[in-house]
Structures are given as C-alpha cells and as structure tokens.
Design a protein around this motif. Sequence first.
Motif: not given
Length: 346
Positions: A178-205
């Motif tokens: 999945p990180f292949y697609f996250l890195v190559n998404l055409r959005i600013k890195p900050f929003y990618k980092i924020l999205a992955i943090f929130l996603g991990s916060l919700l689903f990591s357990r």
Amino acid sequence: MLPYLLVLSFIMSWIALEKKSLNRKSFWVPLIVLVLFASIRSYHVGTDGRTYVIPFISQLDVEYFQLQENIEIGYQLLEYLLLSLTSDYFWLFFVTALIVVYCYLTIIKKYSVNYWFSVFLFITLGVYTFFFNGLRQGLAMAIFALALPYLLEKRLIPYLIICFLASLFHLTALFMIPFYFLVNLRIKPFYKILAIFLGSLLFSRFLIKYVSASNERYEGYAAAEQEGGGYLTLGFYIILLLFIYAATRIYNIKDKQHIKIFTFYAIGVAFIIPIAMLGGNPSGPQRLLIYFTWTLILILPIIFKKINNIYITSLAVILFIIYFILTTSAFSNLSPYILNPTFEIF
C-alpha cells in the motif's frame, strides 16, 4: 563492543582510502568484511540466534526435514538446501549475510550522494546488525530495499514482484504494497503523513490482532510490553524526522527523489507511532519500522551535504557512534561479540 568499533573503523578507513587513491566507491572489500564479520559469530550473539541454528547444531538429517505451515516457504527452502550440504550454521549466517549486505550496498552505491557517510549510517543506525537478531525479517527487508528504484520510477509490477519475493522470507513485506500508492499519490506529503497517522490510530489495534491471530509465531505481537515498547528508538527516529523536515524547508530542497524517499520514511514513522502507543511488544509490529528507517542512509547524506558544515557533520558522526554503542551493547544483546567455536584460534 570493541570488535564492532574495529570493523566500523576499518570499513570507513578503507572506503576513504580507495576513494582518495583510485577515485571510486569501494564495494567488494566492505562487502567481504561485513559478510565475514556476520558469518563467523556465535549464535549466542543476539537474542534470536539460537532459534535459527537449532536444525544445524542438532545435526538434523534432511530426510526428517518437514515444512512448517507457520514459517515462510522461501526461508525453509534455503534452510533445507543448506542442511543438505552442511551442518555448520556458519553457512546459514554466511549466505544470509551475503544477501543482506549485497542488497543494501547495491542501493547505497547507486543512490547515495555521499557513499562514505551512507555506509557509516548503514552500520551505526543498526540496519546492518538488525538481521543478527531478526534473520528472516532482515532478509525480507534487505530484498525489499531493491524495490526502491521502482518506487521512485513508479513501476508497480517490479515493485510488487520484489515485495512478493521478500515475503517468501517474512510475510510482513506484503505490508509494503500500500505504501507504493501512498508515496506516489499526487497530494502534498504533509497530508499523506497526517492521513496515515490517523488511519493507523484508528485501525492499528485491529491490524495487530489480525496479524497475531493469522500465525502463531506472531502471537507475541499483540502482547503488552511493560518495558517501554521501544519508545527510545522510536523517539530517536521522530527527532530525525523533524530535523530532516526542518532542514528540507530551510535549505529549500526540492529534489523529487529526495522528497519521495523522505515521504516514504515519514509515513512509515507516522504509521508506527500509534502502534507504539498501544504498548505492543517492540519485537513485534515496531520491527516494521526498519522497512522505512533504512532510507535514512540515503536521506541524511543529502541533508548534511546541504548544511555543508564540517563541525555539524562531525558532531553528527559522534552522536551516531554513541547511538551505535548504546543500541549494540544495551538494547540488542549483540555485545559481547562471540566467535563461532569453529573459528576460535585460542
């Protein structure tokens, strides 16, 4: 600890000498020295060595070798091949060390802007010594490192193939897809980092529970850890993340390759933070961190090249040596370094 420092000193001196005398990046001598140093160690070095060498020290007859459902097939085939040839676990350490060191040095040689500094970081950040403990995962991580060119070039099929090959030694390599697609998404890195943090916060357990339930070897991943959960190591990488981000902004680094590699590193750290907050066993999901943090051996040389200050660079070298000493002697049970009895002279 002394053997590790001696090897580090020799490797760095040799690379500097070969660069000065022949104006080329030294590859084969560091490869040979690092492979042999990893190969001639006793299985008592590290916490997990004995787990991997039991079939060798028990001299298991290959006629009685049985494939196990909870161990990746690639590693078992490698183990079977070696057992059919020898009962000396030196060869297990030698072959795996050759794969690991060759993969990383190949990428360093191709992409580093400062070969000497990258090899120095390869050793002192513990990327090299990781497989002294987590051998199967260390193999998977080294093979996955070969996927970096395809991540940068947006070549999905070769990237997937390498992830699959790496997963034959440790299933966690599939988490890198999945990180292949996250890195190559055409959005600013900050929003990618924020999205992955929130996603991990919700689903990591739920992720940890799924992984621990899917394979009995990973049951410890969900166990609570009362000794810090690897917070010191994670904190170190968070500090480096903030330092790199600040330097990238201050020095206005816009190189697309650097931005992509840093984004990959940053989203990996952001992904692991919520997992660490759960207090999970640091030998579990947090080991995924190395899939991302090895890229520091390419990122930091770019940063220090831009800073271009001998005093700051020298201070950084000292700090990384201190980190190397602490992690090797205190956190990984890699010290003292003990020879395989086969190679004891005295």
